[in-house]
Design an enzyme around this catalytic site. Structure first.
Site, PDB file in Angstrom:
ATOM      1  N   GLU A 260     -55.047  21.947 -33.610  1.00  0.00           N
ATOM      2  CA  GLU A 260     -53.629  22.006 -33.266  1.00  0.00           C
ATOM      3  C   GLU A 260     -53.293  23.228 -32.433  1.00  0.00           C
ATOM      4  O   GLU A 260     -53.748  24.336 -32.721  1.00  0.00           O
ATOM      5  CB  GLU A 260     -52.809  22.020 -34.562  1.00  0.00           C
TER       6      GLU A 260
ATOM      7  N   ASP B 169     -55.356  24.885 -37.130  1.00  0.00           N
ATOM      8  CA  ASP B 169     -54.187  25.275 -36.335  1.00  0.00           C
ATOM      9  C   ASP B 169     -54.418  26.653 -35.721  1.00  0.00           C
ATOM     10  O   ASP B 169     -54.608  27.636 -36.427  1.00  0.00           O
ATOM     11  CB  ASP B 169     -52.949  25.292 -37.237  1.00  0.00           C
TER      12      ASP B 169
ATOM     13  N   HIS C   4     -52.095  27.987 -33.563  1.00  0.00           N
ATOM     14  CA  HIS C   4     -50.774  28.575 -33.309  1.00  0.00           C
ATOM     15  C   HIS C   4     -50.662  29.163 -31.903  1.00  0.00           C
ATOM     16  O   HIS C   4     -49.865  30.084 -31.680  1.00  0.00           O
ATOM     17  CB  HIS C   4     -50.452  29.660 -34.338  1.00  0.00           C
TER      18      HIS C   4
ATOM     19  N   ASP D 189     -41.332  17.721 -34.300  1.00  0.00           N
ATOM     20  CA  ASP D 189     -40.714  18.103 -35.566  1.00  0.00           C
ATOM     21  C   ASP D 189     -39.365  17.415 -35.659  1.00  0.00           C
ATOM     22  O   ASP D 189     -38.531  17.540 -34.763  1.00  0.00           O
ATOM     23  CB  ASP D 189     -40.555  19.622 -35.628  1.00  0.00           C
TER      24      ASP D 189
ATOM     25  N   GLU E 191     -45.139  20.975 -31.904  1.00  0.00           N
ATOM     26  CA  GLU E 191     -44.083  21.549 -32.735  1.00  0.00           C
ATOM     27  C   GLU E 191     -43.103  22.379 -31.919  1.00  0.00           C
ATOM     28  O   GLU E 191     -41.972  22.597 -32.337  1.00  0.00           O
ATOM     29  CB  GLU E 191     -44.678  22.395 -33.863  1.00  0.00           C
TER      30      GLU E 191
ATOM     31  N   HIS F 198     -44.708  17.391 -37.317  1.00  0.00           N
ATOM     32  CA  HIS F 198     -44.722  18.753 -37.845  1.00  0.00           C
ATOM     33  C   HIS F 198     -43.624  18.870 -38.890  1.00  0.00           C
ATOM     34  O   HIS F 198     -42.510  18.398 -38.680  1.00  0.00           O
ATOM     35  CB  HIS F 198     -44.463  19.709 -36.675  1.00  0.00           C
TER      36      HIS F 198
END
Length: 381
Positions: free
Chosen positions: A209, A183, A185, A257, A235, A284
């Site tokens: 991700e 991930d 971010h 999510d 997400e 997520h």
């Protein structure tokens, strides 16, 4: 049957629960929250809930349309999360009223178990090998790591090498029979992602991700084209309309999510849209038990499902854990890296209401850490 009361509960470590009660005593639970903005989301839930009072909770689609389209300003993380938690609670009531689990109402189960993964950090490279091995010992077969700690939009050669070493360490720790995801971010830029993600290919991550921020969804196609590694995101996307450009860009894994993207109703539709593009669903869920239960109900009934995130033991869980608010923890137990399908009605879990009400009395004020790139760039956590 009519809705007579909607309540919200601010519970540690960083969650918000909602409780929807009917005139014949049926109760449904949901989890509407934006991490770090729980109080704001609570206010939005209370406003949106005005539309539900006096309505039949079993008309889930009608009420979803009402909640999302009754005002001029729509969407965004706060409003979509408020709707998401209330939508979960309505599905919970519908299932309980009929004595069946939500996945039965979504067309029935297509699988008997849902594979799950756990988060192991990654900000500090020396920790990831041992943390990955510990998750395997706990019964999981897949983990996810942060690609890095604080890193600039254009990482240095040393930072790039550190990310690659971190990934190599995890692969070595878990062997070839297990999986890991990485991930980012959204911390790096598009050019850096095109340069860096291909370097991870020898270690065969399950997916990479959010390599870039959702603001750059229109550039995701460039990242996808630069690598054979599956790219995942979602997400911070909150509707079918948000997901369409990402899917058109070629992402392999959609990650809505259940507590942000309009709840069970909208995520089910996002999954169907993803299937049109050959993409898989991996919801997520770094949140609490209601968000996880809702995610699992969708996963049980979704043919293009890949894997489910869950946050038992995650570093954010300071002061309370995912299972602490359940009267019975057994439905969410791991078995061979998966959670087995169960057939209790509604969302399939029982909330310990006394524990929730007691926790709400102290509440929480969780906020994410904030920092700035050393070059003066955008704030990030």
């Amino acid at each position: 049957m009519k809705i007579i009361r909607v309540e919200t509960f601010l519970v540690p470590p960083r969650w918000l629960f909602c409780r929807v009660e009917t005139d014949d005593g049926l109760v449904g639970w949901g989890e509407p929250v934006v991490e770090g903005r729980a109080e704001t989301t609570r206010a939005a839930v209370e406003e949106v809930a005005e539309l539900l009072l006096g309505e039949d909770p079993r008309r889930v689609e009608h009420l979803w349309q009402l909640m999302t389209k009754a005002a001029f300003y729509r969407g965004g993380p706060v409003l979509s999360s408020a709707v998401a938690g209330l939508d979960q609670a309505l599905w919970d009531i519908l299932g309980r009223s009929l004595g069946v689990p939500v996945h039965q109402l979504l067309g029935g189960a297509v699988r008997d178990r849902v594979r799950v993964y756990g988060w192991i950090g990654g900000d500090e490279p020396g920790e990831v090998g041992d943390a990955a091995a510990a998750q395997l010992d706990a019964g999981l077969t897949a983990v996810k790591i942060n690609a890095s700690g604080r890193v600039g939009v254009s990482p240095t050669v040393r930072e790039i090498d550190g990310i690659v070493r971190r990934v190599a360490t995890v692969r070595d720790a878990i062997g070839d029979g297990n999986d890991f995801a990485v991930d980012f971010h959204g911390r790096i830029g598009v050019a850096a992602a095109r340069r860096l993600v291909p370097l991870l290919e020898p270690y065969r991550p399950l997916f990479v991700e959010e390599p870039v921020l959702p603001e750059y969804t229109h550039r995701l196609g460039d990242v996808v084209a630069a690598t054979v590694t599956p790219i995942a995101c979602g997400e911070r996307l909150f509707s079918r309309a948000d997901f369409r450009p990402a899917l058109e860009a070629g992402i392999a894994v959609a990650q809505p999510d259940l507590s942000h993207a309009g709840g069970i109703s909208e995520v089910r539709r996002i999954a169907s849209l993803a299937e049109v593009y050959g993409a898989l669903l991996a919801p997520h869920c770094p949140l609490g038990p209601l968000s996880l239960a809702a995610s699992l109900q969708v996963a049980f009934a979704t043919p293009n499902f890949l894997i489910q995130e869950q946050s038992i033991g995650i570093h954010y869980n300071d002061g309370a854990e995912v299972l602490d608010y359940l009267a019975d923890r057994s439905p969410l137990a791991f078995a061979h890296g998966s959670i087995e399908r169960w057939d209790a009605p509604g969302l399939g879990i029982e909330i310990d209401e006394d524990a929730v009400r007691a926790a709400d009395r102290s509440g929480h004020r969780w906020r994410p850490p904030v920092w700035r790139h050393p070059d003066g760039g955008h704030a990030e956590w």
